[in-house]
Scaffold this active site. Sequence first.
Site, mmCIF file in Angstrom:
data_model
loop_
_atom_site.group_PDB
_atom_site.id
_atom_site.type_symbol
_atom_site.label_atom_id
_atom_site.label_comp_id
_atom_site.label_asym_id
_atom_site.label_seq_id
_atom_site.Cartn_x
_atom_site.Cartn_y
_atom_site.Cartn_z
ATOM 1 N N HIS A 272 13.085 -12.166 22.980
ATOM 2 C CA HIS A 272 13.387 -12.467 21.583
ATOM 3 C C HIS A 272 12.407 -13.515 21.079
ATOM 4 O O HIS A 272 12.028 -14.406 21.820
ATOM 5 C CB HIS A 272 14.823 -12.987 21.433
ATOM 6 N N ASP A 330 20.836 -6.195 21.833
ATOM 7 C CA ASP A 330 20.754 -4.742 21.926
ATOM 8 C C ASP A 330 20.878 -4.217 23.346
ATOM 9 O O ASP A 330 21.012 -3.014 23.551
ATOM 10 C CB ASP A 330 19.428 -4.256 21.330
#
Length: 391
Positions: A272, A330
């Site tokens: 991320h 996710d």
Amino acid sequence: TGMFTYDPGFLATASCESAITYIDGDKGQLLYRGYPIEQLAENCDFMDVSYLILNGELPDDKQKQDFDSLVTHHTMVHEQLQLFMRGFRRDAHPMAVLTGLVGALSAFYHDSTDITNPRHREISAIRLIAKMPTLVAMAYKYNQGQPYIYPRNDLSYTGNFLRMMFATPCEDYQVNEVVERALDRIFILHADHEQNASTSTVRLCGSSGTNPFAAIAAGVACLWGPAHGGANEACLQMLEQLQAEGGVAKVGEFMEKVKDKSSGVRLMGFGHRVYKNYDPRAKLMQATCKEVLTALGLENDPLFKLAMELERIALEDPYFVDRKLYPNVDFYSGIVQRAIGIPTPLFTAIFALARTVGWIAQWDEMLSDPEYKIGRPRQLYTGSAVRDIKR
Ligand code: CMC
């Protein structure tokens, strides 16, 4: 870099001030309006969170009831949108359909063009939040060749969406509470995430003064990419492919491929831009994943086992540790959605449904600022110097 700061990918540029969402990437902390995501996921539903993101405070009972009924009142879409749907190939990707449908809404609500009026902005926000589930379910039903199921006003926001997805005219759909709660949590975890690519897109697009439905359609289009919202779909495809090739036994081999940059293979659902410790949403998602699989009797789901094994290995491997790569939201959300019966190509559309709240709140926040300007980045020109045409 001359007159301008050069910051490709915006690694060090704040594009706006915002009071909505706070992320501390080193601590793995996410707050909506100051409330930790863990507390919101535990104590609130998606309507509470939507109200909070839009208005800055959690609703009291009366405010919640009014907000619920306002949203419910706007869930229907114009019947003519069904004609618009028919222009799509049946196998069109739901995100292609959704980009079109959301943009097309602007043709139905002419009052939404007056973006200087806060009342008009508010009604556009409610319309978008209310109609997204209807549109996503329409995209699914069209793909399945099944008749559309109209929204029903006595169900919750999430229960209604599940019914529009899975009921048929021959058979109603009984909403399973664990499933409803899990999907509602997916919505909460995806509701906002400060200035990510799609939200920045909505702001930039909206800064020209365009219609809100057009600005949100731009956000949907941006979210589609595999480095952003498309990661949940890509992650499940990766897990399915790995399972087909031998599953847990092949994890080591697969990880070697991921670590070999020349392969171009990334561990989807990992890494991320902001979270460099862990993604708090991933922790909550993993817990939800366990709950749903247990409730549905799918505890031995091979993809869940595979995901856990990938995570275990990655968290010990210097490649991932050194680069501070952790599972993101996710990584587990796809497994939950698959267990619920949501087909893979719809995952990103569900993300878009939930993120609509954040997009529209950020859009409204921008327009409420009397100082706001059209966004207009500069560039460092690298092309030819001036020259003359010689013919
Ligand atoms: N697998 C393998 N290596 C990775 C991964 C990954 N998933 N993510 C990053 N790296 C490596 C990357 O190759 C680079 O290595 P090096 O420093 O040796 O060149 C380093 O880690 C830093 O990566 P980056 O691409 O420069 O980092 P970024 O901040 O630009 O990208 C990211 C962030 C999320 C796009 C990236 O981690 C990624 O592509 N992850 C997989 C896709 C994904 O799961 N996206 C969902 C993000 S969360 C939900 C959302 O925002 O929609």
